[in-house]
Design an enzyme around this catalytic site. Structure first.
Site, short mmCIF file in Angstrom:
data_model
loop_
_atom_site.label_atom_id
_atom_site.label_comp_id
_atom_site.label_asym_id
_atom_site.label_seq_id
_atom_site.Cartn_x
_atom_site.Cartn_y
_atom_site.Cartn_z
N LYS A 127 28.45 45.77 19.10
CA LYS A 127 28.30 46.48 18.00
C LYS A 127 27.13 46.24 16.86
O LYS A 127 26.67 47.12 16.37
CB LYS A 127 29.77 46.33 17.02
N SER A 170 40.44 49.33 28.39
CA SER A 170 40.42 50.07 27.25
C SER A 170 41.13 51.41 27.40
O SER A 170 41.41 52.05 28.22
CB SER A 170 38.99 50.66 26.96
N ASP A 190 35.85 51.26 12.20
CA ASP A 190 36.67 50.17 12.24
C ASP A 190 37.67 49.85 11.01
O ASP A 190 39.05 49.68 11.22
CB ASP A 190 36.09 49.01 12.91
N TYR A 247 44.40 44.34 21.47
CA TYR A 247 46.00 45.16 21.76
C TYR A 247 45.93 44.73 23.38
O TYR A 247 45.12 44.81 24.12
CB TYR A 247 45.91 46.45 21.48
N ALA A 307 33.68 43.09 14.67
CA ALA A 307 34.95 43.69 14.22
C ALA A 307 35.05 43.23 12.51
O ALA A 307 35.32 44.12 11.71
CB ALA A 307 35.92 43.36 14.93
N THR A 320 31.92 48.63 21.85
CA THR A 320 32.97 47.71 21.19
C THR A 320 32.47 46.39 21.84
O THR A 320 30.99 46.02 22.09
CB THR A 320 34.18 47.87 22.24
#
Ligand code: NDP
Length: 273
Positions: free
Chosen positions: A68, A17, A105, A218, A134, A64
């Site tokens: 969530k 993270s 988000d 990412y 997400a 995360t």
């Protein structure tokens, strides 16, 4: 006295993270006295760990993968966008001792697309891969941009179908197999497959000529989905670093009442890859 305020991000996996670095940069930029750590927390120990965090003086928390939906259940009160998403990525201690849940988000993704990459969503054909927390967060903000149509494809197809019903069929759902022959201007990977350097089983030729791929995940190196986008001749194949910084800025604003500058932080993080 200017006391230090404690923040954290909980999730699993969490060691990759960049949220602690981002919030540290925001704090330096805006002269805020805070610390922010990343902690490995699974669904099994989420409730006890989150209760302990706030009991010990924590004032704000990000949640995360895969927490969530649990964070949504935990929050005493929710913002409208979090209520709608049924997923929470930001928890904030309120002055009356209750915990507010928000979901930053979706606005983070849209801000990254529109302001950092100059990508229009209106009248576009959009595909979202994945139907987890997400996806819940980004669906409404993407639909508000008035795409031509939006499809959610998921490995567990019944989960995507249930989500479509929950959203009053404002989008359609399908399996990965059923995507064969379809064309999209924008494909978002909102599965967690990239966290294991895996790719959802996608048929080729899903992109229109100027199509764009965007992985919400990412990493320091291009993710499996970013590499796939490049192999499919996407006009742009982006990862979720910009979204991460933008959603963090919205959480920071909720916690500290100050809007940090995101462009300088994105530039710095990109230079550190
Ligand atoms: P969840 O655990 O809630 O959902 C995971 C989803 O991924 C499910 O739809 C699951 O399908 C699917 N999935 C997992 N592994 C595979 C695989 N190998 N092949 C195909 N599908 C798979 O996670 P989140 O929704 O919270 O997060 C998803 C991703 O988005 C993560 O990579 C996360 O890091 C990223 N993210 C990035 C943000 C940013 O700011 N850049 C913000 C939010 C999320 P099934 O239902 O079948 O199990």
């Amino acid at each position: 006295m200017n006391t230090i305020n404690h923040y954290a991000v909980f999730g699993s996996p969490i060691s990759h993270s960049k949220s602690p670095r981002i919030h540290q940069l925001f704090a330096m930029q805006t002269h805020q006295n805070l610390d922010y750590i990343a902690q490995e927390v699974t669904a099994n120990n989420f409730i006890s760990t989150v209760e302990n965090f706030f009991k010990k003086g924590g004032v704000g928390l990000n949640c995360t993968v895969p927490l969530k939906e649990l964070a949504w259940q935990f929050a005493n009160k929710k913002t409208e966008r979090a209520e709608f998403a049924k997923a929470v990525n930001t928890l904030a201690l309120q002055s009356d001792g209750t915990i507010l849940g928000d979901n930053t988000d979706g606005i983070g993704l849209v801000n990254d697309l529109v302001f950092n990459h100059d990508i229009e969503l209106k009248n576009k054909r959009i595909l979202i891969l994945g139907a987890g927390g997400a996806t819940r967060g980004i669906l409404s903000p993407l639909l508000e941009q008035q795409p031509d149509y939006l499809i959610v494809a998921n490995r567990s197809v019944e989960k995507a179908a249930a989500l479509a019903i929950e959203f009053n069929n404002k989008f359609t759902s399908c399996s990965f197999d059923a995507l064969s022959g379809e064309k999209f201007d924008l494909i978002f990977n909102a599965t967690s497959a990239s966290l294991n350097d895996e790719l959802p089983p996608l048929p080729p030729n899903l992109l229109t000529e100027n199509g764009i791929c965007y992985d919400l995940a990412y990493g320091n190196l291009p993710t499996a989905f970013v590499r796939w986008g490049t192999s499919q001749n996407a006009r742009k194949s982006l990862d979720g670093l910009g979204m991460l910084v933008e959603q963090a800025a919205e959480a920071f604003k909720l916690w500290r009442g100050i809007q940090p500058n995101t462009k300088s932080v994105i530039e710095l993080l990109n230079s550190e890859r």
